[in-house]
Design a protein around this motif. Structure first.
Motif, PDB file in Angstrom:
ATOM      1  N   SER A 129       0.720  -1.318  -0.009  1.00 44.30           N
ATOM      2  CA  SER A 129      -0.068   0.090  -0.082  1.00 44.30           C
ATOM      3  C   SER A 129       0.727   1.341  -0.017  1.00 44.30           C
ATOM      4  N   ASN A 130       2.226   1.239   0.116  1.00 42.42           N
ATOM      5  CA  ASN A 130       2.917   2.467   0.350  1.00 42.42           C
ATOM      6  C   ASN A 130       3.306   2.847  -0.958  1.00 42.42           C
ATOM      7  N   HIS A 131       2.988   4.060  -1.312  1.00 42.90           N
ATOM      8  CA  HIS A 131       3.175   4.661  -2.673  1.00 42.90           C
ATOM      9  C   HIS A 131       4.230   5.856  -2.562  1.00 42.90           C
ATOM     10  N   GLU A 132       5.390   5.672  -3.386  1.00 48.76           N
ATOM     11  CA  GLU A 132       6.193   7.026  -3.458  1.00 48.76           C
ATOM     12  C   GLU A 132       5.403   8.310  -3.842  1.00 48.76           C
ATOM     13  N   VAL A 133       5.824   9.425  -3.220  1.00 47.48           N
ATOM     14  CA  VAL A 133       5.405  10.708  -3.722  1.00 47.48           C
ATOM     15  C   VAL A 133       6.381  11.446  -4.079  1.00 47.48           C
ATOM     16  N   THR A 134       6.133  12.302  -5.304  1.00 46.99           N
ATOM     17  CA  THR A 134       7.140  12.738  -6.028  1.00 46.99           C
ATOM     18  C   THR A 134       6.784  14.263  -6.316  1.00 46.99           C
ATOM     19  N   PHE A 135       7.834  14.913  -6.814  1.00 45.50           N
ATOM     20  CA  PHE A 135       7.695  16.513  -6.922  1.00 45.50           C
ATOM     21  C   PHE A 135       8.289  16.832  -8.293  1.00 45.50           C
ATOM     22  N   SER A 136       7.422  17.304  -9.253  1.00 44.17           N
ATOM     23  CA  SER A 136       8.116  17.612 -10.661  1.00 44.17           C
ATOM     24  C   SER A 136       8.842  16.243 -11.068  1.00 44.17           C
ATOM     25  N   SER A 140      12.693  14.121  -4.567  1.00 42.89           N
ATOM     26  CA  SER A 140      13.135  15.247  -3.459  1.00 42.89           C
ATOM     27  C   SER A 140      12.619  16.686  -3.935  1.00 42.89           C
ATOM     28  N   VAL A 141      12.107  17.548  -3.013  1.00 43.93           N
ATOM     29  CA  VAL A 141      11.805  18.719  -3.150  1.00 43.93           C
ATOM     30  C   VAL A 141      12.559  19.640  -2.021  1.00 43.93           C
ATOM     31  N   THR A 142      12.960  20.877  -2.313  1.00 45.66           N
ATOM     32  CA  THR A 142      13.398  21.955  -1.469  1.00 45.66           C
ATOM     33  C   THR A 142      12.378  22.978  -1.262  1.00 45.66           C
ATOM     34  N   VAL A 143      11.955  23.305  -0.210  1.00 46.84           N
ATOM     35  CA  VAL A 143      10.904  24.296   0.085  1.00 46.84           C
ATOM     36  C   VAL A 143      11.455  25.321   0.895  1.00 46.84           C
ATOM     37  N   PRO A 144      11.647  26.519   0.505  1.00 43.51           N
ATOM     38  CA  PRO A 144      11.889  27.848   1.165  1.00 43.51           C
ATOM     39  C   PRO A 144      11.106  27.927   2.323  1.00 43.51           C
ATOM     40  N   PRO A 145      11.691  28.913   3.317  1.00 43.07           N
ATOM     41  CA  PRO A 145      10.639  29.366   4.300  1.00 43.07           C
ATOM     42  C   PRO A 145       9.720  30.218   3.998  1.00 43.07           C
ATOM     43  N   ALA A 170      13.137  14.421   6.235  1.00 42.17           N
ATOM     44  CA  ALA A 170      13.809  15.824   5.838  1.00 42.17           C
ATOM     45  C   ALA A 170      15.177  15.536   5.548  1.00 42.17           C
ATOM     46  N   ALA A 171      15.949  16.120   4.790  1.00 42.33           N
ATOM     47  CA  ALA A 171      17.500  15.987   4.841  1.00 42.33           C
ATOM     48  C   ALA A 171      18.127  17.249   5.460  1.00 42.33           C
ATOM     49  N   GLY A 172      19.192  17.044   6.194  1.00 41.97           N
ATOM     50  CA  GLY A 172      19.977  18.090   6.671  1.00 41.97           C
ATOM     51  C   GLY A 172      19.219  19.029   7.816  1.00 41.97           C
ATOM     52  N   GLU A 173      19.902  20.242   8.180  1.00 42.49           N
ATOM     53  CA  GLU A 173      19.197  20.966   9.342  1.00 42.49           C
ATOM     54  C   GLU A 173      17.957  21.551   8.758  1.00 42.49           C
TER      55      GLU A 173
END
Length: 429
Positions: A129-136, A140-145, A170-173
């Motif tokens: 049942s576990n489906h990978e979710v993608t962005f474009s 991986s997707v980086t979202v700014p503040p 989420a990766a990193g800081e």
């Protein structure tokens, strides 16, 4: 009203999937491009795309939670958020938010699945049942503040009235964390490492009652289905309802709507924040400040129900009814400018609550009188009448009170959901 069981949920999901196929959406249809999704969401037009019928499909919110700052920090850990759908549909999209972040956040692994035990959801997932979710097209997707991201559509029939597990690493800081504080639902937090794809819950050794980063799920549903936004404070947020039972009044209202024919069907999103106020920032930014992000910018919003103001009165921000009325008028004008219907709900009783006084009760009474009689909202829901004590109308009925004279219990939330005349939600503009 009892909760619908797994068998009925599967029946509803199959029926909705069949309706979607009849409306022109099939499993073989190509998914919408990532660029097209925001354009559709921004052009919801409120009632313009609503219950008028016709073929095709709309993007509809099946679950939502308002973004706020979540305490604590995560160190290379995966969170498995358990959320509960309202409407079923296809091509689920996941919204991740860094609205209150202080650093860009890279979400490098996002998955959505179904818990192994639907009746007692936990971190273990049903096989396959576990489906990978993608962005474009990327994992991986980086979202700014201050921003959020809506995923690509996942080719999946998402059932109605079902708990989903949305796992995020989420990766990193990450800086300050964005999420939702009062989940009234268990979230599972892993040991260090990316285990979002794991069906096993063994690595998820900690639990919290916050949702992290995930603020919405969007599905394709028949065009007759729209999004219903419920904007409020802790009473809408489900404060003190039974954890993991989905007994907030918005959930119980969604149960009622699920039994209605398509002209009354909605995807329901709960945009309540415990402690929130209309006039000033407190727990979360004010209702006026978050109205665009939490309501008007969401896909295919037809109607918003506003139940908020008791914290402004109790904390002394509103010392007269006129102050809240002026703010309500602004929200009404903004909703109508976006072609969205707005329903006003009366403020529930609070005699005996920690911030009650007779002077504050006079303000509440004045606000409720204006809501009931002004005619400025498109419709009115009288939650005050639904939960007050007939023997003492200034107080909540003891059978509905958790004991703090302010928040309803599960029975009180059911009374609120039952008090909604479903016809008032369908007010095309």
């Amino acid at each position: 009203m009892p909760r619908t069981g797994p068998a009925l949920r599967r029946t509803l999901a199959l029926a909705l999937t069949a309706a979607t196929a009849v409306a022109g959406v099939s499993a073989a249809a190509p998914p919408a491009t990532p660029e097209a999704a925001p354009a559709q969401a921004a052009g919801h037009g409120g009632g313009g795309g609503g219950h008028g019928g016709g073929g095709g499909a709309d993007q509809v919110v099946t679950w939502g939670a308002s973004a706020d700052t979540v305490p604590g920090s995560l160190d290379d850990q995966t969170v498995r958020n358990l959320v509960h759908t309202s409407i079923g549909g296809r091509n689920v999209r996941v919204e991740v938010s860094n609205a209150f972040g202080t650093e860009p956040v890279t979400f490098d692994s996002v998955y959505a699945g179904i818990p192994a035990d639907e009746d007692d959801p936990a971190a273990d997932l049903a096989p396959g049942s576990n489906h990978e979710v993608t962005f474009s097209g990327s994992s991986s997707v980086t979202v700014p503040p201050g921003a959020q991201a809506l995923s690509d559509p996942v080719d999946w029939d998402v059932p109605a009235d079902t708990t989903l597990a949305v796992s995020v690493h989420a990766a990193g800081e990450q800086g300050a964390l964005t999420g939702h504080n009062l989940a009234m639902s268990t979230t599972y937090v892993s040991e260090p490492g990316d285990v979002a794809a794991d069906e096993s819950g063994d690595a998820y050794t900690q639990t919290e009652e916050h949702w992290y980063w995930v603020t919405g799920l969007v599905v394709d549903a028949p065009r007759q289905v729209d999004t219903l936004a419920l904007l409020g404070d802790s009473i809408t947020d489900g404060h003190s309802s039974t954890v993991d039972a989905n007994h907030r009044w918005p959930d119980l209202l969604a149960d009622r709507l699920a039994e209605e024919p398509l002209p009354h069907r909605y995807g329901v999103m709960n945009q309540g924040i415990s402690g929130n106020r209309v006039l000033v920032d407190s727990a979360g930014v004010s209702a006026q400040a978050r109205f665009d992000r939490d309501v008007l910018a969401k896909p295919d919003v037809e109607t918003v129900v506003l139940l908020e103001g008791i914290n402004d009165i109790g904390n002394g921000d509103a010392t007269s009814a006129d102050q809240l009325v002026a703010a309500y008028r602004q929200l009404i004008a903004r909703a109508h400018a976006a072609d969205v219907c707005i329903v006003g709900a009366t403020l529930t009783p609070f005699e005996g609550a920690f911030y009650y006084s007779e002077a504050k009760e006079e303000v509440r009474a004045g606000v409720n009188e204006w809501i009931r009689t002004s005619g400025e909202f498109d419709a009115v829901i009288d939650f005050d009448a639904a939960v007050r004590d007939p023997e003492n109308p200034l107080a909540m009925l003891p059978a509905y009170d958790i004991g703090d004279n302010l928040h309803p219990n599960d029975a009180g939330y059911q009374a609120m959901a039952d008090a909604v005349d479903l016809d008032v939600l369908d007010c095309d503009r």
